[in-house]
Scaffold this motif. Structure first.
Motif, PDB file in Angstrom:
ATOM      1  N   THR A 195       0.837  -1.199   0.000  1.00 51.84           N
ATOM      2  CA  THR A 195       0.000   0.000   0.000  1.00 51.84           C
ATOM      3  C   THR A 195       0.872   1.248   0.000  1.00 51.84           C
ATOM      4  O   THR A 195       2.093   1.169   0.202  1.00 51.84           O
ATOM      5  CB  THR A 195      -0.944   0.015   1.220  1.00 51.84           C
ATOM      6  N   HIS A 199      -2.218   4.934   2.748  1.00 56.77           N
ATOM      7  CA  HIS A 199      -3.153   3.793   2.744  1.00 56.77           C
ATOM      8  C   HIS A 199      -4.438   4.109   1.978  1.00 56.77           C
ATOM      9  O   HIS A 199      -5.550   3.807   2.442  1.00 56.77           O
ATOM     10  CB  HIS A 199      -3.488   3.357   4.171  1.00 56.77           C
ATOM     11  N   GLN A 202      -4.296  -0.175  -2.340  1.00 53.80           N
ATOM     12  CA  GLN A 202      -3.513  -1.328  -1.930  1.00 53.80           C
ATOM     13  C   GLN A 202      -3.525  -2.376  -3.033  1.00 53.80           C
ATOM     14  O   GLN A 202      -4.413  -2.390  -3.889  1.00 53.80           O
ATOM     15  CB  GLN A 202      -4.070  -1.937  -0.636  1.00 53.80           C
TER      16      GLN A 202
END
Length: 454
Positions: A195, A199, A202
């Protein structure tokens, strides 16, 4: 009446090993009726939902919850900014799109790990644990940073931490997979996730293959199915008279077309006209096992599990005895078409393992054909049954059991196994049908042994 022959996979997730079980669906109405069309619409709708679900799952696997918020803000800011002319929202939308764009390069490239995953056994009995092992190696990179390995197990997930690995080093973990309930579950593939720093996006890397774990029903050793019900080893005689067999019955007058080798010369000399032998038809002992999947026949899930175990125990015993075995279950029927559609599904009975694999995936439901409909279909498509076991639960009425048993010819021995934990084990006749009521799975062994001594 028209019939449509279809192939159905077991009632489990796709991707199973082996050939699919064969099923049969019959429409009482003609092919132009509304019922076949309705069944096809239901199947098409189910297929469309599955495809849409797979596409949506792919998108969800790439975008994280934080990423969805950024996507929502980018779209909302662009719309609000263009509609109301608010530059702040346009700038915010641009920043969101830039963040998503910057997150994309982090998904490019190969993973530093190499992962191998194995199952010690691909089949266990319900109540036991399955064991596996996973090995993580750092083969390409000089240094592989710590990470996490996820292994899907059915609807659950097993994860563990991977420490810092230098090139050529390996980290191994032993896995224990609880197998409390009967079923068929997919184990794997092992995945690692890459990732971006925020975040937002991913990427999953999948290692090895999906392993299928069969959790077999609990079975017990029961007496030979040839004792007490069918006593001969090669075949049982029937009441059907034929001109070609080995069991002599009587003599009759010669008719055109009779084989000359069957002329009984002593009777011919005595009567003064040609007389030929008649024989009683013999058939190889074929055992048919019928499992009722109608959830209305069972008071609870424990009764149904006992019924599945009873079918497994009888089938394994018959196969080990070298008998011809046929095992069928209720086929799927839409609720609106239960009065005009019949369907059954045949389980694989080539080996005890194949039968238990299929039984691991059966499930009760409300949209299935009832027991009398299944036995009528079975008697129509197969005329070689010599012994039939009908396995059901405590909610099945005696009238329903009797109706199901009457679908077989008079020379077929029929035994109904009723799973009822609230009742004492017993065996009693209803007409020509013997009803075995069991409160525990072990009662089946005792009742069959008792019948064998009679």
């Amino acid at each position: 009446m028209t019939a449509e022959q279809v192939s159905q996979a077991p009632a489990v997730a796709p991707g199973r090993a082996g050939a699919p079980a064969q099923g049969r669906t019959e429409y009482v109405e003609g092919p132009g009726g509304w019922v076949p069309l309705g069944v096809r619409v239901v199947r098409f709708g189910r297929s469309a939902r599955e495809r849409i679900g797979r596409a949506w799952a792919t998108v969800r696997a790439v975008v994280t919850p934080a990423g969805w918020l950024v996507v929502l803000w980018a779209i909302a800011g662009l719309v609000i900014g263009l509609v109301f002319g608010w530059g702040e929202f346009l700038i915010g939308s641009a920043v969101a799109f830039i963040l998503l764009l910057l997150a994309t390069p982090f998904l490019v490239g190969r993973e530093a790990y190499e992962v191998d995953f194995t199952l010690q056994h691909d089949a266990v009995v319900a109540g036991q644990d399955a064991h596996g092992a996973i090995a993580v190696r750092s083969g390409r990179s000089r240094l592989a940073l710590p990470g996490r390995i996820d292994i899907p197990v059915g609807d659950g997930l097993i994860d563990f931490h991977v420490p810092l690995l230098r090139r050529g080093n390996e980290h191994r973990e032993q896995l224990v997979i609880p197998a409390r309930k009967r079923g068929i579950i997919d184990v794997g593939p092992a995945t690692t996730t890459r990732t971006d720093p925020l975040h937002l996006l991913q990427r999953e890397f999948r290692w090895a293959e999906i392993r299928t774990l069969y959790i077999h029903p609990v079975t017990i050793a029961v007496p030979s199915t040839s004792i007490g019900f069918i006593r001969d080893l090669e075949g049982s005689t029937t009441r059907t008279v034929t001109s070609e067999d080995i069991s002599f019955h009587a003599v009759r007058e010669y008719a055109p077309g009779d084989a000359q080798r069957h002329i009984h010369w002593k009777s011919t000399a005595k009567v003064g006209s040609l007389m030929v032998r008649q024989f009683e038809e013999t058939r190889r002992s074929t055992i048919s096992l019928v499992l009722d999947l109608d959830e209305g026949s069972y008071a609870n899930e424990d009764e149904f599990e006992m019924a599945v175990s009873a079918v497994g125990s009888l089938g394994v015993r018959a196969l080990r005895d070298g008998r011809d075995v046929r095992a069928v279950v209720s086929g799927e029927v839409p609720e609106f078409a239960r009065s005009s559609v019949r369907a059954l599904r045949q389980l694989k009975v080539t080996t005890p393992r194949a039968l238990l694999n299929d039984l691991a995936g059966v499930a009760s439901g409300s949209d299935v054909a009832d027991l009398p409909a299944i036995t009528r279909m079975l008697s129509e498509v197969s005329a070689d049954t010599s012994l039939a076991f009908l396995v059901t639960g405590s909610e099945a009425s005696l009238a329903r059991l009797q109706s199901a048993a009457l679908a077989f010819p008079a020379d077929v021995a029929v035994a109904a196994v009723v799973c009822d934990p609230q009742s004492e084990p017993s065996i009693h006749p209803i007409g020509h049908t013997r009803v075995l009521t069991i409160g525990l799975l072990g009662d089946l062994r005792q009742l069959l042994a008792k019948r064998a001594r009679v």
